[in-house]
Design a protein around this motif. Structure first.
Motif, PDB file in Angstrom:
ATOM      1  N   ARG A  95      26.242 -21.107  -8.122  1.00 33.13           N
ATOM      2  CA  ARG A  95      24.920 -20.472  -8.151  1.00 33.13           C
ATOM      3  C   ARG A  95      23.910 -21.571  -7.818  1.00 33.13           C
ATOM      4  N   ILE A  96      23.091 -21.308  -6.805  1.00 25.84           N
ATOM      5  CA  ILE A  96      22.151 -22.326  -6.313  1.00 25.84           C
ATOM      6  C   ILE A  96      20.728 -21.793  -6.424  1.00 25.84           C
ATOM      7  N   ALA A  97      19.810 -22.605  -6.893  1.00 27.47           N
ATOM      8  CA  ALA A  97      18.379 -22.255  -6.818  1.00 27.47           C
ATOM      9  C   ALA A  97      17.652 -23.454  -6.239  1.00 27.47           C
ATOM     10  N   THR A  98      16.718 -23.190  -5.325  1.00 26.86           N
ATOM     11  CA  THR A  98      16.043 -24.310  -4.666  1.00 26.86           C
ATOM     12  C   THR A  98      14.592 -23.974  -4.365  1.00 26.86           C
ATOM     13  N   ARG A  99      13.758 -24.986  -4.369  1.00 33.16           N
ATOM     14  CA  ARG A  99      12.374 -24.788  -3.922  1.00 33.16           C
ATOM     15  C   ARG A  99      11.867 -26.083  -3.298  1.00 33.16           C
ATOM     16  N   ASN A 100      10.887 -25.926  -2.408  1.00 34.06           N
ATOM     17  CA  ASN A 100      10.288 -27.077  -1.720  1.00 34.06           C
ATOM     18  C   ASN A 100       8.883 -27.309  -2.244  1.00 34.06           C
ATOM     19  N   SER A 101       8.436 -28.543  -2.184  1.00 32.91           N
ATOM     20  CA  SER A 101       7.061 -28.843  -2.579  1.00 32.91           C
ATOM     21  C   SER A 101       6.120 -28.694  -1.391  1.00 32.91           C
ATOM     22  N   PHE A 102       6.642 -28.253  -0.237  1.00 31.83           N
ATOM     23  CA  PHE A 102       5.834 -28.210   0.992  1.00 31.83           C
ATOM     24  C   PHE A 102       6.345 -27.057   1.849  1.00 31.83           C
ATOM     25  N   PRO A 103       5.554 -26.604   2.856  1.00 32.61           N
ATOM     26  CA  PRO A 103       5.990 -25.446   3.645  1.00 32.61           C
ATOM     27  C   PRO A 103       7.250 -25.745   4.458  1.00 32.61           C
ATOM     28  N   ALA A 104       8.224 -24.833   4.400  1.00 32.87           N
ATOM     29  CA  ALA A 104       9.487 -25.018   5.132  1.00 32.87           C
ATOM     30  C   ALA A 104       9.259 -24.812   6.637  1.00 32.87           C
ATOM     31  N   SER A 105      10.117 -25.365   7.442  1.00 31.59           N
ATOM     32  CA  SER A 105      10.115 -25.185   8.908  1.00 31.59           C
ATOM     33  C   SER A 105       8.749 -25.427   9.531  1.00 31.59           C
ATOM     34  N   ALA A 106       8.098 -26.506   9.170  1.00 33.25           N
ATOM     35  CA  ALA A 106       6.756 -26.746   9.701  1.00 33.25           C
ATOM     36  C   ALA A 106       6.607 -28.148  10.257  1.00 33.25           C
ATOM     37  N   LYS A 259      15.000 -27.677  29.878  1.00 27.98           N
ATOM     38  CA  LYS A 259      15.140 -26.362  30.523  1.00 27.98           C
ATOM     39  C   LYS A 259      15.839 -25.395  29.580  1.00 27.98           C
ATOM     40  N   PRO A 260      15.182 -24.304  29.132  1.00 29.48           N
ATOM     41  CA  PRO A 260      13.754 -24.031  29.286  1.00 29.48           C
ATOM     42  C   PRO A 260      12.921 -24.969  28.420  1.00 29.48           C
ATOM     43  N   PRO A 261      11.650 -25.174  28.819  1.00 31.02           N
ATOM     44  CA  PRO A 261      10.801 -26.147  28.106  1.00 31.02           C
ATOM     45  C   PRO A 261      10.443 -25.724  26.685  1.00 31.02           C
ATOM     46  N   ILE A 262      10.168 -26.714  25.857  1.00 37.74           N
ATOM     47  CA  ILE A 262       9.760 -26.448  24.468  1.00 37.74           C
ATOM     48  C   ILE A 262       8.402 -27.120  24.237  1.00 37.74           C
ATOM     49  N   PHE A 263       7.410 -26.336  23.851  1.00 34.97           N
ATOM     50  CA  PHE A 263       6.089 -26.882  23.525  1.00 34.97           C
ATOM     51  C   PHE A 263       5.856 -26.727  22.028  1.00 34.97           C
ATOM     52  N   TYR A 264       5.977 -27.833  21.317  1.00 34.08           N
ATOM     53  CA  TYR A 264       5.768 -27.773  19.874  1.00 34.08           C
ATOM     54  C   TYR A 264       4.298 -27.968  19.512  1.00 34.08           C
ATOM     55  N   TRP A 265       3.518 -28.580  20.397  1.00 41.95           N
ATOM     56  CA  TRP A 265       2.142 -28.948  20.052  1.00 41.95           C
ATOM     57  C   TRP A 265       1.227 -27.739  20.001  1.00 41.95           C
ATOM     58  N   ALA A 266       0.223 -27.819  19.141  1.00 39.53           N
ATOM     59  CA  ALA A 266      -0.854 -26.835  19.101  1.00 39.53           C
ATOM     60  C   ALA A 266      -2.124 -27.593  19.521  1.00 39.53           C
ATOM     61  N   PRO A 267      -3.206 -26.877  19.855  1.00 42.15           N
ATOM     62  CA  PRO A 267      -4.434 -27.601  20.249  1.00 42.15           C
ATOM     63  C   PRO A 267      -4.865 -28.629  19.199  1.00 42.15           C
ATOM     64  N   GLY A 268      -4.715 -28.295  17.928  1.00 45.69           N
ATOM     65  CA  GLY A 268      -5.118 -29.211  16.859  1.00 45.69           C
ATOM     66  C   GLY A 268      -4.319 -30.506  16.856  1.00 45.69           C
ATOM     67  N   THR A 269      -3.099 -30.448  17.412  1.00 44.31           N
ATOM     68  CA  THR A 269      -2.259 -31.659  17.465  1.00 44.31           C
ATOM     69  C   THR A 269      -2.988 -32.746  18.268  1.00 44.31           C
ATOM     70  N   LEU A 270      -3.529 -32.334  19.433  1.00 48.74           N
ATOM     71  CA  LEU A 270      -4.222 -33.300  20.296  1.00 48.74           C
ATOM     72  C   LEU A 270      -5.475 -33.844  19.617  1.00 48.74           C
ATOM     73  N   ALA A 292       9.772 -32.178  15.286  1.00 51.00           N
ATOM     74  CA  ALA A 292       9.807 -31.008  16.160  1.00 51.00           C
ATOM     75  C   ALA A 292       8.863 -29.941  15.622  1.00 51.00           C
ATOM     76  N   GLY A 293       7.559 -30.189  15.768  1.00 52.72           N
ATOM     77  CA  GLY A 293       6.560 -29.264  15.253  1.00 52.72           C
ATOM     78  C   GLY A 293       5.176 -29.743  15.652  1.00 52.72           C
ATOM     79  N   ALA A 294       4.150 -28.985  15.241  1.00 55.91           N
ATOM     80  CA  ALA A 294       2.776 -29.282  15.652  1.00 55.91           C
ATOM     81  C   ALA A 294       2.077 -30.259  14.712  1.00 55.91           C
ATOM     82  N   ASN A 295       2.631 -30.447  13.513  1.00 56.60           N
ATOM     83  CA  ASN A 295       1.956 -31.281  12.519  1.00 56.60           C
ATOM     84  C   ASN A 295       2.091 -32.760  12.848  1.00 56.60           C
TER      85      ASN A 295
END
Ligand code: DP6
Length: 338
Positions: A95-106, A259-270, A292-295
């Motif tokens: 039996r497993i229970a888990t939580r993160n202190s920060f948003p997952a997959s971000a 191929k195909p391209p991956i754009f992880y950036w958001a305008p705020g990244t720049l 691999a994300g915008a943050n």
């Protein structure tokens, strides 16, 4: 019932894992170097059930509530539980229970901390005491290569094997480069996007060799890796910062030209990348990196932290800033979630 709880941190890569020799076995093309964090953590409890019992996987809320994990998430965890049972020669359900202190997959490596915490909690519940190398290899086999670095604290290299040399299971674990108290570095994380990313790291690794820049980066890496090892050893922030930025840009250059391209950036990244360049021009040492994300993770010495936080907080595209720092790695806890 035997149970164990572990809190394991995420990590931020200075030299990135991007592309694999063998994705199935999680053997990377190149060595990566990271700093283990302190505040971005996964908190996981593993409890032994009866032999042959069905696994139960829960997400724990901050208020103590448990909800069944969604199927896609539970599926990856369960596959790892099978591996850990096979390794320990055990048959009990878990039996497993888990939580993160920060948003997952971000763009904050939630799989790294999540699978490091899960691996450790389960081996502790089994009463096993693997060596750090065995632990790192077990975490690696979860499919999240970066988890192999999160079982160690401080500054970490994975694997300690030159590019192109044969890489067997025996050498596929992470090794410590320096403990956390060797160099107090901070990581100010600008959260620009908090939802799940469109393309997983797994797909990114798969597509990386289709970029015309993939092979070229590999020719630059031996010197770049050595520069980062030396910068850590000598606490040389300018060299570290310059190299960390080169690496982050190359990772995204490869992603964008896959191929195909991956754009992880958001305008705020720049906007954040520009703010960090401005801070440097004002004499505030700081360097940007991204997974691999915008943050954006802004690595800096303690003397820069307040200025970095102030500048990033003022950017409208930044929802929140997390102040993190290098840390000693996972720890056992009595704060059980089950
Ligand atoms: C860009 O396959 O370890 O963060 O399981 O999503 O954490 P997750 O990804 P993984 O690849 C990590 C890719 C990276 C660079 C790095 O952390 O080295």
């Amino acid at each position: 019932m035997s149970k164990a709880t572990v809190i394991a941190p995420s990590n931020i890569a200075f030299i990135k894992y991007w592309g694999a020799r063998d994705l199935e076995r999680v053997l990377p093309t190149n060595p990566s170097i990271s700093m283990t964090l302190t505040r971005c953590v996964s908190h996981t409890t593993a409890e032994l059930l009866d032999e042959g019992g069905a696994d139960e996987i829960f997400l724990a809320g901050d208020d103590g509530t448990l909800t069944s994990a969604p199927a896609s998430f539970a599926h990856r965890i369960q596959a790892h539980l099978e591996r850990l049972r096979a390794w320990a020669g055990r048959r009990e359900g878990l039996r497993i229970a888990t939580r993160n202190s920060f948003p997952a997959s971000a763009g904050i490596a939630s799989s790294a901390s999540g699978f490091a915490a899960l691996t450790l909690a389960v081996v502790r519940a089994f009463g096993e005491t693997p060596t750090p190398a065995e632990l790192s290899n077990l975490a690696r086999r979860s499919g999240s290569g970066s988890a192999s670095r999160s079982v160690l604290g401080g500054f970490v290299e994975w694997p300690a094997r030159p590019i192109g040399e044969e890489l067997t299971e025996e050498h596929a674990h992470a090794v410590p480069l320096a403990p956390a108290d060797h160099w107090d570095l901070r990581d100010v994380i600008a959260l620009i996007e908090t939802g799940p990313k469109d393309v997983s790291s797994l797909d990114g690794h798969r597509r990386a060799p289709t970029s015309p820049y993939f092979e070229h980066r590999l020719t630059l890496l031996p010197e770049r890796l050595e520069r980062v090892r030396t910068a850590i050893r000598e606490r040389d922030f300018d060299t570290l910062g310059e190299t960390v930025e080169e690496e982050a840009i190359d990772l995204h250059l490869i992603a964008m030209s896959s191929k195909p391209p991956i754009f992880y950036w958001a305008p705020g990244t720049l906007t954040v990348l520009e703010a960090v360049r401005e801070l440097r021009a004002e004499g505030v040492p700081a360097a940007s990196t991204l997974d691999a994300g915008a943050n954006v993770h802004v690595i800096c010495p303690p003397s820069s932290e307040a200025r970095v936080v102030e500048r990033l907080t003022a950017i409208p595209a930044v929802h929140r800033v997390i102040r993190d720092r290098v840390g000693p790695g996972p720890a056992d806890s009595e704060d059980h979630l089950l």
